[in-house]
Motif scaffolding. Structure first.
Motif, PDB file in Angstrom:
ATOM      1  N   TYR A  90      31.696  24.067  42.300  1.00 62.20           N
ATOM      2  CA  TYR A  90      32.383  24.794  40.807  1.00 62.20           C
ATOM      3  C   TYR A  90      31.713  23.744  40.304  1.00 62.20           C
ATOM      4  O   TYR A  90      31.387  22.273  39.871  1.00 62.20           O
ATOM      5  N   THR A  91      30.891  25.035  38.939  1.00 60.25           N
ATOM      6  CA  THR A  91      29.899  24.139  37.882  1.00 60.25           C
ATOM      7  C   THR A  91      30.649  24.429  36.621  1.00 60.25           C
ATOM      8  O   THR A  91      30.927  26.419  36.592  1.00 60.25           O
ATOM      9  N   VAL A  92      30.917  24.047  35.853  1.00 58.47           N
ATOM     10  CA  VAL A  92      31.917  24.766  34.806  1.00 58.47           C
ATOM     11  C   VAL A  92      30.775  24.586  33.352  1.00 58.47           C
ATOM     12  O   VAL A  92      31.191  23.217  33.479  1.00 58.47           O
ATOM     13  N   THR A  93      30.120  24.953  32.692  1.00 53.89           N
ATOM     14  CA  THR A  93      29.632  24.530  31.391  1.00 53.89           C
ATOM     15  C   THR A  93      29.856  25.680  29.898  1.00 53.89           C
ATOM     16  O   THR A  93      31.667  25.821  30.531  1.00 53.89           O
ATOM     17  N   ASP A  94      29.701  25.284  29.031  1.00 57.45           N
ATOM     18  CA  ASP A  94      30.880  25.831  27.990  1.00 57.45           C
ATOM     19  C   ASP A  94      29.796  27.149  27.475  1.00 57.45           C
ATOM     20  O   ASP A  94      30.223  28.172  26.682  1.00 57.45           O
ATOM     21  N   GLU A  95      28.996  27.312  28.285  1.00 62.90           N
ATOM     22  CA  GLU A  95      28.387  28.822  28.531  1.00 62.90           C
ATOM     23  C   GLU A  95      28.694  29.815  29.662  1.00 62.90           C
ATOM     24  O   GLU A  95      28.904  31.113  29.560  1.00 62.90           O
ATOM     25  N   PHE A  96      28.850  29.108  31.049  1.00 58.38           N
ATOM     26  CA  PHE A  96      29.402  30.152  31.743  1.00 58.38           C
ATOM     27  C   PHE A  96      30.415  29.156  32.933  1.00 58.38           C
ATOM     28  O   PHE A  96      30.157  28.105  32.679  1.00 58.38           O
ATOM     29  N   ILE A  97      30.528  29.900  33.704  1.00 57.65           N
ATOM     30  CA  ILE A  97      31.597  29.388  35.310  1.00 57.65           C
ATOM     31  C   ILE A  97      30.439  29.993  36.391  1.00 57.65           C
ATOM     32  O   ILE A  97      30.623  30.724  36.406  1.00 57.65           O
ATOM     33  N   SER A  98      30.124  28.453  37.206  1.00 57.21           N
ATOM     34  CA  SER A  98      29.601  29.039  38.377  1.00 57.21           C
ATOM     35  C   SER A  98      29.947  29.111  39.691  1.00 57.21           C
ATOM     36  O   SER A  98      30.583  27.571  40.137  1.00 57.21           O
ATOM     37  N   ILE A  99      29.893  29.884  40.472  1.00 55.47           N
ATOM     38  CA  ILE A  99      30.465  29.058  41.869  1.00 55.47           C
ATOM     39  C   ILE A  99      29.796  29.050  43.235  1.00 55.47           C
ATOM     40  O   ILE A  99      29.201  30.254  43.060  1.00 55.47           O
ATOM     41  N   ASP A 100      29.349  28.525  43.584  1.00 57.03           N
ATOM     42  CA  ASP A 100      28.381  28.741  45.002  1.00 57.03           C
ATOM     43  C   ASP A 100      29.195  28.232  45.478  1.00 57.03           C
ATOM     44  O   ASP A 100      29.405  26.833  46.237  1.00 57.03           O
ATOM     45  N   SER A 101      29.306  28.929  46.751  1.00 56.10           N
ATOM     46  CA  SER A 101      29.451  28.871  48.783  1.00 56.10           C
ATOM     47  C   SER A 101      28.723  28.814  49.839  1.00 56.10           C
ATOM     48  O   SER A 101      27.374  29.843  49.388  1.00 56.10           O
ATOM     49  N   GLY A 102      29.117  28.838  50.826  1.00 60.73           N
ATOM     50  CA  GLY A 102      28.249  29.277  51.927  1.00 60.73           C
ATOM     51  C   GLY A 102      27.949  27.778  52.301  1.00 60.73           C
ATOM     52  O   GLY A 102      27.489  27.040  52.077  1.00 60.73           O
ATOM     53  N   LEU A 103      27.315  27.913  53.899  1.00 55.06           N
ATOM     54  CA  LEU A 103      26.407  26.809  54.722  1.00 55.06           C
ATOM     55  C   LEU A 103      25.089  27.501  54.847  1.00 55.06           C
ATOM     56  O   LEU A 103      23.967  27.184  54.372  1.00 55.06           O
ATOM     57  N   LEU A 104      24.875  28.539  55.785  1.00 57.70           N
ATOM     58  CA  LEU A 104      24.307  29.587  56.248  1.00 57.70           C
ATOM     59  C   LEU A 104      23.408  30.581  55.852  1.00 57.70           C
ATOM     60  O   LEU A 104      23.299  30.837  54.942  1.00 57.70           O
ATOM     61  N   ASN A 105      24.660  31.223  54.705  1.00 59.48           N
ATOM     62  CA  ASN A 105      24.988  32.486  54.342  1.00 59.48           C
ATOM     63  C   ASN A 105      24.923  31.894  52.583  1.00 59.48           C
ATOM     64  O   ASN A 105      26.651  32.120  52.439  1.00 59.48           O
ATOM     65  N   LYS A 106      24.573  31.679  51.625  1.00 55.90           N
ATOM     66  CA  LYS A 106      24.738  31.074  50.124  1.00 55.90           C
ATOM     67  C   LYS A 106      25.061  32.165  48.950  1.00 55.90           C
ATOM     68  O   LYS A 106      24.175  32.890  48.967  1.00 55.90           O
ATOM     69  N   VAL A 107      25.819  32.158  48.973  1.00 54.55           N
ATOM     70  CA  VAL A 107      26.901  32.985  47.635  1.00 54.55           C
ATOM     71  C   VAL A 107      26.751  32.252  46.531  1.00 54.55           C
ATOM     72  O   VAL A 107      27.584  31.289  46.072  1.00 54.55           O
ATOM     73  N   GLU A 108      26.197  32.749  44.901  1.00 52.46           N
ATOM     74  CA  GLU A 108      26.131  32.570  43.478  1.00 52.46           C
ATOM     75  C   GLU A 108      27.157  33.503  42.663  1.00 52.46           C
ATOM     76  O   GLU A 108      26.420  34.297  43.037  1.00 52.46           O
ATOM     77  N   ASN A 109      28.389  32.975  42.338  1.00 52.63           N
ATOM     78  CA  ASN A 109      28.173  34.360  41.563  1.00 52.63           C
ATOM     79  C   ASN A 109      28.860  33.368  39.829  1.00 52.63           C
ATOM     80  O   ASN A 109      29.035  32.099  39.561  1.00 52.63           O
ATOM     81  N   ASP A 110      28.429  33.559  39.041  1.00 49.12           N
ATOM     82  CA  ASP A 110      27.995  33.373  37.804  1.00 49.12           C
ATOM     83  C   ASP A 110      29.559  34.267  37.310  1.00 49.12           C
ATOM     84  O   ASP A 110      29.817  35.592  37.096  1.00 49.12           O
ATOM     85  N   CYS A 111      29.973  33.599  36.157  1.00 52.11           N
ATOM     86  CA  CYS A 111      30.811  34.402  34.444  1.00 52.11           C
ATOM     87  C   CYS A 111      30.739  33.942  34.015  1.00 52.11           C
ATOM     88  O   CYS A 111      30.800  32.328  32.822  1.00 52.11           O
ATOM     89  N   TYR A 112      30.388  34.491  32.783  1.00 57.99           N
ATOM     90  CA  TYR A 112      29.935  34.164  31.242  1.00 57.99           C
ATOM     91  C   TYR A 112      31.586  33.371  30.565  1.00 57.99           C
ATOM     92  O   TYR A 112      31.819  33.816  30.602  1.00 57.99           O
ATOM     93  N   MET A 113      31.326  32.338  30.056  1.00 55.48           N
ATOM     94  CA  MET A 113      32.416  31.974  29.401  1.00 55.48           C
ATOM     95  C   MET A 113      33.037  33.096  28.549  1.00 55.48           C
ATOM     96  O   MET A 113      34.221  32.802  27.870  1.00 55.48           O
TER      97      MET A 113
END
Length: 97
Positions: free
Chosen positions: A21-44
């Protein structure tokens, strides 16, 4: 300011999962998976409400879960599960949203 935390297992609070999980002042990002990588962002600016929960097992190993209620279509209820420094991250999200 940027917070970067790994999702941890409930067994001794060790980071054995493949979710970051990465939380910045602009967005929240969730990076998951080992073989299938999924990245999901949500603006703050889409975060409407923030909730902090900690079960008895999470408190025993120093973890917590943050629930963000958002206006995002892909994740209206965004879970940031089993992370350290959860109260500080919750306060940061509240301040920035």
């Amino acid at each position: 300011m940027t917070y970067k935390e790994k999702k941890r297992s409930m067994f001794l609070g060790l980071p054995w999962t493949f979710t970051t999980y990465t939380v910045t002042d602009e967005f929240i990002s969730i990076d998951s998976g080992l073989l299938n990588k999924v990245e999901n962002d949500c603006y703050m600016y889409k975060v409407q409400d923030v909730e902090h929960t900690a079960s008895i097992w999470e408190r025993m190993v120093g973890l917590g879960t943050i629930v963000c209620y958002t206006g995002d279509t892909t994740h209206p209820k965004l879970l940031i599960e089993h992370i350290r420094n959860s109260k500080a991250i919750k306060e940061f999200i509240l301040k920035e949203s």
